[in-house]
Design a protein around this motif. Structure first.
Motif, PDB file in Angstrom:
ATOM      1  N   LEU A 356     -10.876 -47.309 -31.294  1.00  0.00           N
ATOM      2  CA  LEU A 356     -11.401 -46.356 -30.538  1.00  0.00           C
ATOM      3  C   LEU A 356     -12.759 -46.835 -29.871  1.00  0.00           C
ATOM      4  O   LEU A 356     -13.299 -47.479 -30.525  1.00  0.00           O
ATOM      5  N   VAL A 357     -12.847 -47.145 -28.521  1.00  0.00           N
ATOM      6  CA  VAL A 357     -13.809 -47.754 -27.919  1.00  0.00           C
ATOM      7  C   VAL A 357     -14.743 -46.523 -27.378  1.00  0.00           C
ATOM      8  O   VAL A 357     -14.222 -45.742 -26.808  1.00  0.00           O
ATOM      9  N   TYR A 358     -16.234 -46.654 -27.510  1.00  0.00           N
ATOM     10  CA  TYR A 358     -16.922 -45.722 -27.124  1.00  0.00           C
ATOM     11  C   TYR A 358     -18.133 -46.390 -26.050  1.00  0.00           C
ATOM     12  O   TYR A 358     -18.148 -47.462 -26.230  1.00  0.00           O
ATOM     13  N   ALA A 359     -18.649 -45.497 -24.956  1.00  0.00           N
ATOM     14  CA  ALA A 359     -19.622 -45.874 -24.278  1.00  0.00           C
ATOM     15  C   ALA A 359     -20.524 -44.524 -24.025  1.00  0.00           C
ATOM     16  O   ALA A 359     -19.978 -43.369 -23.915  1.00  0.00           O
ATOM     17  N   ARG A 360     -21.881 -44.814 -24.245  1.00  0.00           N
ATOM     18  CA  ARG A 360     -22.973 -43.664 -24.387  1.00  0.00           C
ATOM     19  C   ARG A 360     -23.680 -43.855 -22.948  1.00  0.00           C
ATOM     20  O   ARG A 360     -23.890 -44.901 -22.702  1.00  0.00           O
ATOM     21  N   VAL A 361     -23.838 -42.549 -22.445  1.00  0.00           N
ATOM     22  CA  VAL A 361     -24.472 -42.585 -21.512  1.00  0.00           C
ATOM     23  C   VAL A 361     -25.867 -42.064 -21.676  1.00  0.00           C
ATOM     24  O   VAL A 361     -26.483 -41.088 -22.220  1.00  0.00           O
ATOM     25  N   ASN A 362     -26.969 -43.063 -21.580  1.00  0.00           N
ATOM     26  CA  ASN A 362     -28.456 -43.002 -22.090  1.00  0.00           C
ATOM     27  C   ASN A 362     -29.132 -42.056 -21.259  1.00  0.00           C
ATOM     28  O   ASN A 362     -28.532 -41.797 -20.037  1.00  0.00           O
ATOM     29  N   PRO A 363     -30.044 -41.168 -21.732  1.00  0.00           N
ATOM     30  CA  PRO A 363     -30.957 -40.386 -20.992  1.00  0.00           C
ATOM     31  C   PRO A 363     -31.438 -41.021 -19.396  1.00  0.00           C
ATOM     32  O   PRO A 363     -31.446 -40.399 -18.395  1.00  0.00           O
ATOM     33  N   ASP A 364     -31.881 -42.396 -19.594  1.00  0.00           N
ATOM     34  CA  ASP A 364     -32.013 -43.182 -18.229  1.00  0.00           C
ATOM     35  C   ASP A 364     -30.624 -43.328 -17.476  1.00  0.00           C
ATOM     36  O   ASP A 364     -31.082 -44.071 -16.489  1.00  0.00           O
ATOM     37  N   GLY A 365     -29.711 -43.158 -17.813  1.00  0.00           N
ATOM     38  CA  GLY A 365     -28.357 -43.565 -16.844  1.00  0.00           C
ATOM     39  C   GLY A 365     -27.759 -44.916 -17.485  1.00  0.00           C
ATOM     40  O   GLY A 365     -26.659 -44.802 -17.022  1.00  0.00           O
ATOM     41  N   SER A 366     -28.389 -45.455 -18.203  1.00  0.00           N
ATOM     42  CA  SER A 366     -27.788 -46.858 -18.631  1.00  0.00           C
ATOM     43  C   SER A 366     -26.577 -46.625 -19.492  1.00  0.00           C
ATOM     44  O   SER A 366     -26.527 -45.608 -20.098  1.00  0.00           O
ATOM     45  N   ASP A 376     -19.977 -56.362 -18.260  1.00  0.00           N
ATOM     46  CA  ASP A 376     -21.466 -56.339 -17.853  1.00  0.00           C
ATOM     47  C   ASP A 376     -22.027 -54.723 -17.559  1.00  0.00           C
ATOM     48  O   ASP A 376     -21.118 -53.953 -17.498  1.00  0.00           O
ATOM     49  N   GLU A 377     -23.240 -54.761 -17.467  1.00  0.00           N
ATOM     50  CA  GLU A 377     -23.888 -53.397 -16.986  1.00  0.00           C
ATOM     51  C   GLU A 377     -23.239 -52.872 -15.912  1.00  0.00           C
ATOM     52  O   GLU A 377     -22.736 -51.485 -15.914  1.00  0.00           O
ATOM     53  N   GLU A 378     -22.826 -53.586 -14.867  1.00  0.00           N
ATOM     54  CA  GLU A 378     -22.309 -52.949 -13.634  1.00  0.00           C
ATOM     55  C   GLU A 378     -20.883 -52.282 -13.939  1.00  0.00           C
ATOM     56  O   GLU A 378     -20.516 -51.445 -13.449  1.00  0.00           O
ATOM     57  N   THR A 379     -20.174 -52.856 -14.862  1.00  0.00           N
ATOM     58  CA  THR A 379     -18.827 -52.568 -15.238  1.00  0.00           C
ATOM     59  C   THR A 379     -18.694 -51.214 -16.084  1.00  0.00           C
ATOM     60  O   THR A 379     -18.195 -50.218 -15.897  1.00  0.00           O
ATOM     61  N   LEU A 380     -19.643 -51.424 -16.771  1.00  0.00           N
ATOM     62  CA  LEU A 380     -19.947 -50.122 -17.732  1.00  0.00           C
ATOM     63  C   LEU A 380     -20.338 -49.196 -16.890  1.00  0.00           C
ATOM     64  O   LEU A 380     -19.907 -47.761 -17.025  1.00  0.00           O
ATOM     65  N   SER A 381     -21.460 -49.114 -15.903  1.00  0.00           N
ATOM     66  CA  SER A 381     -21.594 -47.816 -15.077  1.00  0.00           C
ATOM     67  C   SER A 381     -20.496 -47.567 -14.114  1.00  0.00           C
ATOM     68  O   SER A 381     -20.563 -46.403 -13.982  1.00  0.00           O
ATOM     69  N   ALA A 382     -19.612 -48.210 -13.720  1.00  0.00           N
ATOM     70  CA  ALA A 382     -18.495 -48.084 -13.055  1.00  0.00           C
ATOM     71  C   ALA A 382     -17.616 -47.123 -14.071  1.00  0.00           C
ATOM     72  O   ALA A 382     -16.991 -46.114 -13.462  1.00  0.00           O
ATOM     73  N   TRP A 383     -17.321 -47.372 -15.361  1.00  0.00           N
ATOM     74  CA  TRP A 383     -16.654 -46.642 -16.079  1.00  0.00           C
ATOM     75  C   TRP A 383     -17.365 -45.328 -15.969  1.00  0.00           C
ATOM     76  O   TRP A 383     -16.431 -44.065 -15.790  1.00  0.00           O
ATOM     77  N   ALA A 384     -18.708 -45.233 -16.364  1.00  0.00           N
ATOM     78  CA  ALA A 384     -19.137 -43.813 -16.450  1.00  0.00           C
ATOM     79  C   ALA A 384     -18.826 -43.156 -15.096  1.00  0.00           C
ATOM     80  O   ALA A 384     -18.532 -41.767 -15.020  1.00  0.00           O
ATOM     81  N   LYS A 385     -19.092 -43.754 -13.902  1.00  0.00           N
ATOM     82  CA  LYS A 385     -18.805 -43.346 -12.635  1.00  0.00           C
ATOM     83  C   LYS A 385     -17.327 -42.443 -12.509  1.00  0.00           C
ATOM     84  O   LYS A 385     -17.123 -41.223 -12.238  1.00  0.00           O
ATOM     85  N   ALA A 386     -16.439 -43.343 -12.986  1.00  0.00           N
ATOM     86  CA  ALA A 386     -14.871 -43.070 -13.167  1.00  0.00           C
ATOM     87  C   ALA A 386     -14.652 -41.697 -13.931  1.00  0.00           C
ATOM     88  O   ALA A 386     -13.920 -40.859 -13.557  1.00  0.00           O
ATOM     89  N   PHE A 387     -15.587 -41.648 -15.175  1.00  0.00           N
ATOM     90  CA  PHE A 387     -15.434 -40.506 -15.842  1.00  0.00           C
ATOM     91  C   PHE A 387     -16.036 -39.252 -15.341  1.00  0.00           C
ATOM     92  O   PHE A 387     -16.376 -37.922 -16.000  1.00  0.00           O
ATOM     93  N   GLY A 388     -17.140 -39.604 -14.483  1.00  0.00           N
ATOM     94  CA  GLY A 388     -18.113 -38.165 -13.833  1.00  0.00           C
ATOM     95  C   GLY A 388     -19.052 -38.161 -14.924  1.00  0.00           C
ATOM     96  O   GLY A 388     -19.587 -36.853 -15.134  1.00  0.00           O
ATOM     97  N   ALA A 389     -19.387 -39.263 -15.855  1.00  0.00           N
ATOM     98  CA  ALA A 389     -20.292 -38.995 -16.920  1.00  0.00           C
ATOM     99  C   ALA A 389     -21.733 -38.984 -16.518  1.00  0.00           C
ATOM    100  O   ALA A 389     -22.064 -39.758 -15.487  1.00  0.00           O
ATOM    101  N   GLU A 390     -22.777 -38.063 -17.073  1.00  0.00           N
ATOM    102  CA  GLU A 390     -23.930 -37.859 -16.809  1.00  0.00           C
ATOM    103  C   GLU A 390     -24.698 -38.312 -18.018  1.00  0.00           C
ATOM    104  O   GLU A 390     -23.937 -38.465 -18.817  1.00  0.00           O
ATOM    105  N   PRO A 391     -26.002 -38.305 -17.811  1.00  0.00           N
ATOM    106  CA  PRO A 391     -26.822 -38.960 -19.155  1.00  0.00           C
ATOM    107  C   PRO A 391     -26.566 -37.928 -20.125  1.00  0.00           C
ATOM    108  O   PRO A 391     -26.198 -36.618 -20.139  1.00  0.00           O
ATOM    109  N   ASN A 392     -26.282 -38.422 -21.374  1.00  0.00           N
ATOM    110  CA  ASN A 392     -26.199 -37.730 -22.643  1.00  0.00           C
ATOM    111  C   ASN A 392     -24.677 -37.779 -23.077  1.00  0.00           C
ATOM    112  O   ASN A 392     -24.477 -36.924 -23.912  1.00  0.00           O
TER     113      ASN A 392
END
Ligand code: ASP
Length: 592
Positions: A356-366, A376-392
Motif C-alpha cells: 500500500l502506498v500512502y500520501a498525506r496532505v499536511n495542514p499547509d497543503g504540502s 517530486d513535490e509537484e507530482t505529489l501535489s498533482a496526485w492530491a489534486k486528482a483525488f480532490g484531497a484537502e489538508p489532513n
C-alpha cells in the motif's frame, strides 16, 4: 381463554380491574415481606406482587417458583409506588390473588435476557429458548412484517402467488444441488430447487402475466454468515415488459417496504452500470452510504504522456496495469502503526495485495508520501489534486493487475469506512447495478459460464458481439438491487426464443442433446407462444437482515443451520436405517 390480558397490555387506565395473565417467570425478587415476579410473554413484562402479610401461603408458593415456570395469575391492577419508565407496563403491578403453575421448567441453560450468558452453540441447540429473547423474536416479527407488506404490495399490483414444486430435476448449471433419492424410481434422484426459475418462466408461457412466490430455495454451497443451505426468496416474474418496467415495479416494492416496515421514505434508487461500479468501487455491490470513490491515476495520466506515476523508477507503479486509490478524509494524522495495520490488512491472504502506498496532505497543503524518493513535490501535489484531497486527508494507493487491484482496494475502502464510522446501520442507500456481462470466463474449466443464469437475454444491441464470438464483451439486460453494499436482489430480461436459448446453451458448452435432455421442457414451451418476459428474485432473509441492521441472516431465520450445515437442535443431517436405505436402493460405501 386462559387469560384476560397479555403481559404487555396493562396501563394506568386499567387500575382496579381484576385480570388474569399467563406467561413465563422472567425474574423473581424477595424483598422481605414482599415478593415480586416479572411475568413475560411475547407482548411484554408485567410485575406481579405477592404480599406475605395479606397472602402468606400464596407468597410462600410464589417464592418456590423457578425461572421459566409457566404461570397463570389472577389479581388486581394497582398503580405502582415506584414506577419504571423503561417498561410500557411500568406504571402498574398486579396484586396477585390466585396463582396456578401451568407447567414447571428446568433451569434454562442460559439466561433468557438480552445480554444472555449463552454462547452461540448453546443457543442454537436450545433455539426454542433463544426465540423467547426479545431481540430474536423481534427479528422474526420484522420478517413477518416484510412478508405481509410484500404480499400486500404485489397483490395490489395483480401478482398471483403460485407454488412451484420442491422435488425437481438436477441441472448442471449453477450451484451444487441437494438431491433426494426416489424410492419408486430406482437409481434416480430429485433435486431441490435452487430457485423456481424455469417454473416461473413456464407460468409466463401459461399466461399468468404477473407471478410471485415467497419460496424456499436450496443450494449446497460452503456456508458463510450470510448464507444458509435453505433460504427464502421473493421470486417474481412479469410478462410483456422491458427492463425499465421491472426496475420501476420493484423500486416500488422496495419503497413500499421501507415506508411500511421501517417508516423511511426512499426518494430514489440511483442506477449505475456494472462497468461503472467496478471502476469507482471495485465491486458489483458497492456500499453507497458514503462516497470514497476510486481515483485512477493511470486513467488520468497515461505513462507515455506524463510522469505522474510511471517512469520515475518506482517499479511497482511502472509495471502496474492500474494505479488506483481512495482518499480517506481527515486521516492524515494516522500513525505509523495505523498505516502498518492497513498494509497488513491488504496483505492478508483473503485480499492478497502486495502493499500500500500512502500520501498525506499536511495542514499547509504540502504532500508527504511513502514513495517520495521517487516523486517530486509537484507530482505529489498533482496526485492530491486528482483525488480532490484537502489538508489532513490521507491518500491510499494500490497498484497491480486491474481486477485484482480494484477488488483489494474495494476491501480497503470498506475497512476505512468502518474505521471512520461511515457505515451507519440506520442509514439506507439503495442502488440498481445494471448491464452485467452476460458471460464470465472460468480459467479453471476453460469455458464461459452465465454470469446470472443461462436464461438471461443479451442486450439486443450486443447480439452482434455474440454472433462475432466476442463473448466476454456481451452485456445482459440483467440487474441487481444493492442496499448498503449487500446484494438483496437480482434478475434479468429472459430469452423467450428457442433458437437464442439453444445458442446460449451451445456457448455454455452443452451439446444440443444435453441441452434438450436438461432443458427441453423449457425450449419446447418456447415453441408454444412464449411472451417476452423478465423478472427478479430478492433474498428474503438478507433483505430482512438489512432492514434489521444485522450482518447475519441466521438471526432472521427461526431455525437456522450452523456453518457446517447442521441443525444442532434436531441433530440433522442424520443417518437413516438399513431398511430405508434398501428401499431407496442405496448402498453406502463410506471410507473413513
Ligand atoms: N432465479 C434467479 C436467482 O435465483 C433470479 C431471477 O433471475 O429472477 O438468482
Amino acid at each position: 381463554m386462559l387469560r384476560t390480558n397479555t403481559c404487555g397490555e396493562l396501563r394506568i387506565t386499567d387500575i382496579n380491574k381484576t385480570v388474569t395473565l399467563c406467561g413465563w417467570l422472567q425474574r423473581s425478587r424477595d424483598m422481605g415481606g414482599v415478593t415480586f415476579i416479572d411475568l413475560r410473554d411475547r407482548y411484554g413484562l408485567t410485575q406481579l406482587v405477592f404480599n406475605m402479610e395479606t397472602h402468606a401461603e400464596l407468597t410462600e408458593k410464589a417464592r418456590k417458583l423457578g425461572r421459566e415456570f409457566v404461570l397463570q395469575v389472577t389479581g388486581l391492577v394497582k398503580e405502582r409506588s415506584s414506577k419504571n419508565n423503561q417498561l410500557p407496563t411500568g406504571d402498574i403491578e398486579i396484586i396477585v390473588e390466585t396463582l396456578t403453575v401451568l407447567n414447571e421448567s428446568q433451569t434454562p441453560p442460559f439466561t433468557i435476557e438480552e445480554n444472555t450468558d449463552g454462547g452461540d452453540d448453546l443457543r442454537m441447540k436450545y433455539r426454542y429458548l433463544d426465540l423467547r429473547r426479545t431481540s430474536v423474536r423481534a427479528n422474526l416479527q420484522l420478517r413477518h412484517k416484510v412478508a405481509q407488506q410484500t404480499r400486500a404490495f404485489l397483490d395490489k399490483q395483480e401478482f398471483i402467488e403460485v407454488e412451484t414444486p420442491v422435488l425437481i430435476k438436477s441441472t448442471p448449471e449453477g450451484a451444487r444441488d441437494f438431491v433426494v433419492p426416489s424410492r419408486m424410481n430406482q437409481g434416480q434422484f430429485y433435486a431441490l430447487p435452487q430457485s423456481p426459475q424455469t417454473f416461473k418462466q413456464l407460468l409466463m408461457v401459461s399466461g399468468f402475466d404477473r407471478y410471485y412466490q415467497i419460496v424456499k430455495c436450496f443450494r449446497d454451497e460452503d456456508l458463510r454468515a450470510d448464507r444458509q443451505p435453505e433460504f427464502t426468496q421473493i421470486d417474481c416474474e412479469m410478462s410483456f415488459v422491458e427492463q425499465e418496467d421491472v426496475l420501476n415495479m420493484f423500486e416500488g416494492l422496495i419503497k413500499h417496504l421501507f415506508l411500511h416496515v421501517k417508516g423511511i421514505e426512499i426518494e430514489s434508487v440511483p442506477r449505475i452500470t456494472y462497468t461503472e461500479a467496478m471502476k469507482y468501487y471495485g465491486s458489483d455491490k458497492p456500499d453507497t452510504r458514503f462516497e470514497m470513490k476510486f481515483v485512477s491515476l493511470s486513467d488520468i495520466y497515461e505513462p507515455q504522456t506524463s510522469n505522474l506515476v510511471s517512469g520515475n523508477g518506482f517499479k511497482i507503479f511502472d509495471e502496474a496495469e492500474l494505479v488506483v486509490g481512495i482518499c480517506a478524509k481527515g486521516c492524515a494524522n494516522y500513525t505509523r502503526k495505523q498505516l502498518d495495520e492497513l498494509t497488513d490488512f491488504v496483505k492478508r491472504p483473503q485480499i492478497g495485495a502486495t502493499g500500500l502506498v500512502y500520501a498525506r496532505v499536511n495542514p499547509d497543503g504540502s504532500v508527504k508520501s511513502s514513495v517520495d524518493k521517487f516523486y517530486d513535490e509537484e507530482t505529489l501535489s498533482a496526485w492530491a489534486k486528482a483525488f480532490g484531497a484537502e489538508p489532513n486527508d490521507l491518500i491510499l494507493i494500490m497498484a497491480g493487475q486491474k481486477e485484482k487491484t480494484r477488488k483489494a482496494l474495494s476491501e480497503l475502502r470498506l475497512e476505512i469506512a468502518n474505521r471512520l464510522d461511515l457505515r451507519d446501520k440506520n442509514k439506507f442507500s439503495c442502488l440498481w447495478v445494471l448491464d452485467f456481462p452476460l458471460l464470465e470466463y472460468n480459467e479453471e474449466e476453460q469455458r464461459y459460464f452465465a454470469m446470472h443464469h443461462p436464461f438471461t437475454a443479451p442486450k439486443p444491441e450486443d447480439i452482434l458481439l455474440l454472433n462475432e464470438g466476442k463473448l466476454g464483451e456481451v452485456r445482459a439486460n440483467a440487474y441487481d438491487l444493492v442496499i448498503n453494499g449487500v446484494e438483496v436482489g437480482g434478475g434479468s430480461v429472459r430469452i423467450h426464443n428457442k433458437q437464442l436459448q439453444a445458442k446460449m446453451f451451445e456457448i455454455l458448452g452443452f451439446s444440443s442433446e444435453l441441452a434438450m435432455a436438461q432443458f427441453g421442457f423449457l425450449m419446447n414451451a418456447f415453441e408454444f407462444g412464449a411472451p417476452p418476459h423478465a423478472g427478479i428474485a430478492f433474498g428474503f432473509d438478507r433483505l430482512c437482515s438489512v432492514f434489521g441492521g444485522v450482518d447475519s441472516i441466521r438471526d432472521f431465520i427461526a431455525f437456522p443451520k450452523n456453518n457446517s450445515g447442521r441443525d444442532v437442535m434436531i441433530d440433522a443431517p442424520g443417518e437413516i436405517d438399513q431398511k430405508q436405505l434398501s428401499e431407496l436402493h442405496i448402498a453406502l460405501n463410506i471410507q473413513s
